[in-house]
Motif scaffolding. Sequence first.
Motif, PDB file in Angstrom:
ATOM      1  N   UNK A 178      -2.665   3.984  -3.376  1.00 55.75           N
ATOM      2  CA  UNK A 178      -2.597   2.837  -4.284  1.00 55.75           C
ATOM      3  C   UNK A 178      -2.227   1.557  -3.546  1.00 55.75           C
ATOM      4  N   UNK A 179      -2.459   0.459  -4.232  1.00 59.11           N
ATOM      5  CA  UNK A 179      -2.090  -0.854  -3.708  1.00 59.11           C
ATOM      6  C   UNK A 179      -1.577  -1.706  -4.852  1.00 59.11           C
ATOM      7  N   UNK A 180      -0.659  -2.595  -4.519  1.00 60.69           N
ATOM      8  CA  UNK A 180      -0.061  -3.508  -5.499  1.00 60.69           C
ATOM      9  C   UNK A 180      -0.005  -4.883  -4.849  1.00 60.69           C
TER      10      UNK A 180
ATOM     11  N   UNK B 285       6.168  -4.593 -13.872  1.00 63.86           N
ATOM     12  CA  UNK B 285       6.521  -5.454 -12.749  1.00 63.86           C
ATOM     13  C   UNK B 285       5.389  -6.459 -12.596  1.00 63.86           C
ATOM     14  N   UNK B 286       5.625  -7.505 -11.838  1.00 64.96           N
ATOM     15  CA  UNK B 286       4.593  -8.529 -11.712  1.00 64.96           C
ATOM     16  C   UNK B 286       3.458  -8.038 -10.823  1.00 64.96           C
ATOM     17  N   UNK B 287       2.288  -8.616 -11.010  1.00 61.70           N
ATOM     18  CA  UNK B 287       1.165  -8.319 -10.138  1.00 61.70           C
ATOM     19  C   UNK B 287       0.114  -7.430 -10.761  1.00 61.70           C
ATOM     20  N   UNK B 288      -0.714  -6.891  -9.885  1.00 59.88           N
ATOM     21  CA  UNK B 288      -1.764  -5.961 -10.269  1.00 59.88           C
ATOM     22  C   UNK B 288      -1.643  -4.742  -9.370  1.00 59.88           C
ATOM     23  N   UNK B 289      -2.061  -3.595  -9.890  1.00 58.68           N
ATOM     24  CA  UNK B 289      -2.086  -2.416  -9.038  1.00 58.68           C
ATOM     25  C   UNK B 289      -3.375  -1.648  -9.261  1.00 58.68           C
ATOM     26  N   UNK B 290      -3.766  -0.959  -8.214  1.00 61.06           N
ATOM     27  CA  UNK B 290      -5.001  -0.186  -8.243  1.00 61.06           C
ATOM     28  C   UNK B 290      -4.788   1.054  -7.398  1.00 61.06           C
ATOM     29  N   UNK B 291      -5.559   2.093  -7.707  1.00 65.56           N
ATOM     30  CA  UNK B 291      -5.436   3.306  -6.926  1.00 65.56           C
ATOM     31  C   UNK B 291      -6.609   4.232  -7.131  1.00 65.56           C
ATOM     32  N   UNK B 292      -6.715   5.198  -6.237  1.00 63.61           N
ATOM     33  CA  UNK B 292      -7.750   6.225  -6.308  1.00 63.61           C
ATOM     34  C   UNK B 292      -7.062   7.576  -6.181  1.00 63.61           C
TER      35      UNK B 292
ATOM     36  N   UNK C  23       0.858  -1.188   0.000  1.00 67.42           N
ATOM     37  CA  UNK C  23       0.000   0.000   0.000  1.00 67.42           C
ATOM     38  C   UNK C  23       0.891   1.232   0.000  1.00 67.42           C
ATOM     39  N   UNK C  24       0.553   2.214  -0.865  1.00 64.99           N
ATOM     40  CA  UNK C  24       1.359   3.429  -0.988  1.00 64.99           C
ATOM     41  C   UNK C  24       0.509   4.691  -0.906  1.00 64.99           C
TER      42      UNK C  24
END
Length: 192
Positions: free
Chosen positions: A185-187, A133-140, A115-116
């Motif tokens: 954001x989160x990854x 980079x690997x993974x998924x990220x989401x943010x508002x 979490x950032x």
Amino acid sequence: MELDVGRRLKSVRNATGLSQRQLARQAGVTNGLISMIEQGRSSPSIASLKRILDAVPMTFSEFFADDGPDVETFVHRSDELREINLGAALDLSEEAADLLSLRQVGNASRHTIQMLHEVYSPGADTGPELYTHKGEEAGIVIEGQIALTVASRTEVLGPGDAYIFESSKPHRFHNSFTERCVIISACTPPSF
């Protein structure tokens, strides 16, 4: 205390038993770039550093993590968030270093999510090169505006707008506007 990127990279490379040439080959960069970074004569772009760390493998959060106390907690006060200020860490000018701030909640190496709290000042950019980079990220977006490029598509997001995408797609964040942009954001998994 600012992180010496060159010294840290050399330490990581030595810990993995790789020569400069081997690391360069695995990362798809030149041996000269590795040497210049380690000697403090060159600051890598975010995309180049990401390629180098992927070859180790190591995430940005692991690379820039401080060696603070190993205390497990579920609450992290504002002043306890870990700064992953890539601009400052990459030995940019003080003005450029102040443009981008990434503050991480806790130690991402202990969790399955990162979490950032991100702040992009006007002109801040994750670099001219798109990175992956690997993974998924989401943010508002909480405040301001940001231009987000994923693959070949760019969208401008404002307060309340959100995003989610596979981080394996090349992407870039850029604040070309007159006000700062704040994003939560989160990854997952932690890979940035």
